[in-house]
Design a protein around this motif. Structure first.
Motif, PDB file in Angstrom:
ATOM      1  N   HIS A  19     -15.776  97.734  16.850  1.00 13.92           N
ATOM      2  CA  HIS A  19     -14.344  97.559  16.579  1.00 13.92           C
ATOM      3  C   HIS A  19     -13.525  97.963  17.801  1.00 13.92           C
ATOM      4  N   ALA A  20     -13.948  99.021  18.470  1.00 13.98           N
ATOM      5  CA  ALA A  20     -13.220  99.478  19.656  1.00 13.98           C
ATOM      6  C   ALA A  20     -13.227  98.408  20.745  1.00 13.98           C
ATOM      7  N   ILE A  21     -14.345  97.709  20.899  1.00 11.15           N
ATOM      8  CA  ILE A  21     -14.413  96.644  21.902  1.00 11.15           C
ATOM      9  C   ILE A  21     -13.496  95.491  21.527  1.00 11.15           C
ATOM     10  N   VAL A  22     -13.500  95.139  20.243  1.00 16.43           N
ATOM     11  CA  VAL A  22     -12.619  94.051  19.789  1.00 16.43           C
ATOM     12  C   VAL A  22     -11.155  94.423  20.031  1.00 16.43           C
ATOM     13  N   GLU A  23     -10.814  95.683  19.785  1.00 13.97           N
ATOM     14  CA  GLU A  23      -9.443  96.127  20.043  1.00 13.97           C
ATOM     15  C   GLU A  23      -9.087  96.003  21.522  1.00 13.97           C
ATOM     16  N   LEU A  24     -10.048  96.279  22.408  1.00 15.92           N
ATOM     17  CA  LEU A  24      -9.794  96.199  23.842  1.00 15.92           C
ATOM     18  C   LEU A  24      -9.561  94.766  24.314  1.00 15.92           C
ATOM     19  N   SER A  25      -9.908  93.791  23.468  1.00 13.47           N
ATOM     20  CA  SER A  25      -9.636  92.396  23.828  1.00 13.47           C
ATOM     21  C   SER A  25      -8.141  92.132  23.912  1.00 13.47           C
ATOM     22  N   GLY A  26      -7.359  92.954  23.188  1.00 10.75           N
ATOM     23  CA  GLY A  26      -5.923  92.753  23.160  1.00 10.75           C
ATOM     24  C   GLY A  26      -5.498  91.587  22.291  1.00 10.75           C
ATOM     25  N   ASN A  27      -6.424  91.042  21.511  1.00 11.24           N
ATOM     26  CA  ASN A  27      -6.145  89.883  20.661  1.00 11.24           C
ATOM     27  C   ASN A  27      -6.088  90.331  19.201  1.00 11.24           C
ATOM     28  N   ALA A  28      -4.888  90.318  18.625  1.00  7.76           N
ATOM     29  CA  ALA A  28      -4.698  90.809  17.262  1.00  7.76           C
ATOM     30  C   ALA A  28      -5.423  89.947  16.235  1.00  7.76           C
ATOM     31  N   VAL A  29      -5.582  88.645  16.513  1.00  4.52           N
ATOM     32  CA  VAL A  29      -6.276  87.765  15.574  1.00  4.52           C
ATOM     33  C   VAL A  29      -7.752  88.142  15.496  1.00  4.52           C
ATOM     34  N   VAL A  56      -9.033  91.067  16.119  1.00  2.37           N
ATOM     35  CA  VAL A  56      -9.099  92.351  15.404  1.00  2.37           C
ATOM     36  C   VAL A  56      -8.994  92.120  13.902  1.00  2.37           C
ATOM     37  N   GLY A  57      -8.078  91.246  13.494  1.00  2.80           N
ATOM     38  CA  GLY A  57      -7.909  90.952  12.076  1.00  2.80           C
ATOM     39  C   GLY A  57      -9.145  90.324  11.467  1.00  2.80           C
ATOM     40  N   LEU A  58      -9.786  89.414  12.202  1.00  6.54           N
ATOM     41  CA  LEU A  58     -11.004  88.782  11.710  1.00  6.54           C
ATOM     42  C   LEU A  58     -12.128  89.806  11.552  1.00  6.54           C
ATOM     43  N   PHE A  59     -12.239  90.709  12.530  1.00  3.79           N
ATOM     44  CA  PHE A  59     -13.273  91.747  12.433  1.00  3.79           C
ATOM     45  C   PHE A  59     -13.032  92.621  11.210  1.00  3.79           C
ATOM     46  N   ASP A  60     -11.784  92.960  10.956  1.00  4.46           N
ATOM     47  CA  ASP A  60     -11.457  93.793   9.804  1.00  4.46           C
ATOM     48  C   ASP A  60     -11.792  93.093   8.487  1.00  4.46           C
ATOM     49  N   VAL A  61     -11.708  91.755   8.482  1.00  8.01           N
ATOM     50  CA  VAL A  61     -12.028  91.000   7.274  1.00  8.01           C
ATOM     51  C   VAL A  61     -13.524  91.038   6.979  1.00  8.01           C
ATOM     52  N   VAL A  62     -14.347  90.851   8.019  1.00  5.88           N
ATOM     53  CA  VAL A  62     -15.802  90.795   7.784  1.00  5.88           C
ATOM     54  C   VAL A  62     -16.436  92.182   7.745  1.00  5.88           C
ATOM     55  N   ARG A  63     -15.727  93.196   8.211  1.00  7.13           N
ATOM     56  CA  ARG A  63     -16.341  94.527   8.291  1.00  7.13           C
ATOM     57  C   ARG A  63     -16.853  95.051   6.947  1.00  7.13           C
ATOM     58  N   PRO A  64     -16.100  94.964   5.837  1.00  7.78           N
ATOM     59  CA  PRO A  64     -16.639  95.487   4.576  1.00  7.78           C
ATOM     60  C   PRO A  64     -17.933  94.800   4.152  1.00  7.78           C
ATOM     61  N   VAL A  65     -18.028  93.481   4.375  1.00  5.67           N
ATOM     62  CA  VAL A  65     -19.250  92.750   4.036  1.00  5.67           C
ATOM     63  C   VAL A  65     -20.413  93.249   4.890  1.00  5.67           C
ATOM     64  N   LEU A  66     -20.155  93.384   6.188  1.00  6.72           N
ATOM     65  CA  LEU A  66     -21.181  93.866   7.100  1.00  6.72           C
ATOM     66  C   LEU A  66     -21.614  95.282   6.735  1.00  6.72           C
ATOM     67  N   ARG A  67     -20.628  96.131   6.444  1.00  2.34           N
ATOM     68  CA  ARG A  67     -20.929  97.538   6.183  1.00  2.34           C
ATOM     69  C   ARG A  67     -21.875  97.689   4.988  1.00  2.34           C
ATOM     70  N   ALA A  68     -21.530  97.048   3.871  1.00  3.78           N
ATOM     71  CA  ALA A  68     -22.346  97.185   2.661  1.00  3.78           C
ATOM     72  C   ALA A  68     -23.760  96.658   2.889  1.00  3.78           C
ATOM     73  N   ALA A  69     -23.864  95.496   3.545  1.00  3.01           N
ATOM     74  CA  ALA A  69     -25.176  94.889   3.748  1.00  3.01           C
ATOM     75  C   ALA A  69     -26.011  95.686   4.755  1.00  3.01           C
ATOM     76  N   LEU A  70     -25.370  96.168   5.816  1.00  2.00           N
ATOM     77  CA  LEU A  70     -26.108  96.914   6.834  1.00  2.00           C
ATOM     78  C   LEU A  70     -26.596  98.260   6.308  1.00  2.00           C
ATOM     79  N   ILE A  71     -25.789  98.907   5.485  1.00  4.85           N
ATOM     80  CA  ILE A  71     -26.239 100.167   4.887  1.00  4.85           C
ATOM     81  C   ILE A  71     -27.500  99.932   4.058  1.00  4.85           C
ATOM     82  N   GLU A  72     -27.491  98.850   3.295  1.00  2.00           N
ATOM     83  CA  GLU A  72     -28.678  98.527   2.492  1.00  2.00           C
ATOM     84  C   GLU A  72     -29.877  98.251   3.383  1.00  2.00           C
ATOM     85  N   MET A  73     -29.660  97.501   4.458  1.00  2.00           N
ATOM     86  CA  MET A  73     -30.768  97.173   5.351  1.00  2.00           C
ATOM     87  C   MET A  73     -31.308  98.409   6.056  1.00  2.00           C
ATOM     88  N   VAL A  74     -30.409  99.251   6.561  1.00  2.00           N
ATOM     89  CA  VAL A  74     -30.847 100.465   7.251  1.00  2.00           C
ATOM     90  C   VAL A  74     -31.606 101.380   6.290  1.00  2.00           C
TER      91      VAL A  74
END
Length: 234
Positions: free
Chosen positions: A154-164, A166-184
């Motif tokens: 997320h920090a790298i995406v923020e450094l892009s300076g592109n708000a869109v 960042v917004g897209l990453f925030d949208v997919v993050r909950p899906v990624l988080r739940a699935a990755l926790i299960e996988m790990v």
């Protein structure tokens, strides 16, 4: 609930999920009935509230319970749930995760390209600290590790300076988080992408956009290849 069963040593969330599934199967709570609160379940089972929350989230994802914010968690009408085997449910989850990763790859590659052009020395130090925290959590609590990993990205995406982006990453993050926790938690053969993370940081520090793009793609492709292989084996 009657006497709380003891949990074995090891990851707590999958044990809780399995236990709650069994209690639902035994109809400890009827369809439409509200489950005890997270606080009460945590106290009765002798675990942390966050672990209960993660286990409930996994049950909700499979349609076994309905989480109604402000009202509680309710048992669904189990007779309406398709009688899919666990392998089918897992395959569907992996397919959704792969789709989320495809979106993630597209946005993070572009974010890395932009970040390499705009990064400042103080940004490099913050990224280095974030990566160090990720590495320190390897092999520890799955949720804490996944959060640290996603914070770095997320920090790298923020450094892009592109708000869109960042917004897209925030949208997919909950899906990624739940699935990755299960996988790990469950998968012992997950690829180790620590070196790829370090390569991303090194490329950004040099301001090398092409190398940052390549390292970002390599990082994400390792996990995507693992997901594709799992799906092909089922």
């Amino acid at each position: 609930m009657a006497e709380s069963p003891g949990l074995r040593h090891g990851p707590v969330v999958p044990q809780l999920e399995s236990l709650l599934r069994e209690l639902l199967r035994e109809q400890r709570w009827k369809a439409g009935e509200r489950l005890p609160s997270e606080v009460r379940l945590a106290e009765e089972l002798g675990v942390g509230r966050s672990s209960v929350r993660e286990a409930i989230r996994l049950l909700a994802r499979d349609g076994l319970v309905d989480v109604r914010h402000g009202s509680g968690t309710f048992v669904t009408d189990l007779s309406t749930i398709p009688h899919e085997g666990p392998d089918v449910r897992q395959l569907l989850r992996r397919a959704r995760l792969l789709e989320a990763y495809e979106v993630r790859r597209a946005l993070e590659v572009e974010a890395a390209r932009l970040a390499a052009r705009r990064i400042r020395p103080e940004d490099v130090e913050r990224l280095r600290a974030s990566l160090r925290e990720r590495q320190e959590r390897v092999g520890g609590d799955p949720a804490a590790f996944v959060d640290a990993d996603l914070d770095f990205h997320h920090a790298i995406v923020e450094l892009s300076g592109n708000a869109v982006l960042v917004g897209l990453f925030d949208v997919v993050r909950p899906v990624l988080r739940a699935a990755l926790i299960e996988m790990v938690t469950h998968e012992a053969a997950l690829p180790d992408v620590s070196c790829a993370h370090a390569a991303v940081l090194e490329a950004l520090e040099r301001g090398d956009a092409e190398a940052a793009v390549a390292a970002t793609a390599d990082n994400l492709e390792g996990t995507m290849a693992f997901i594709r292989a799992e799906m092909a084996d089922r």
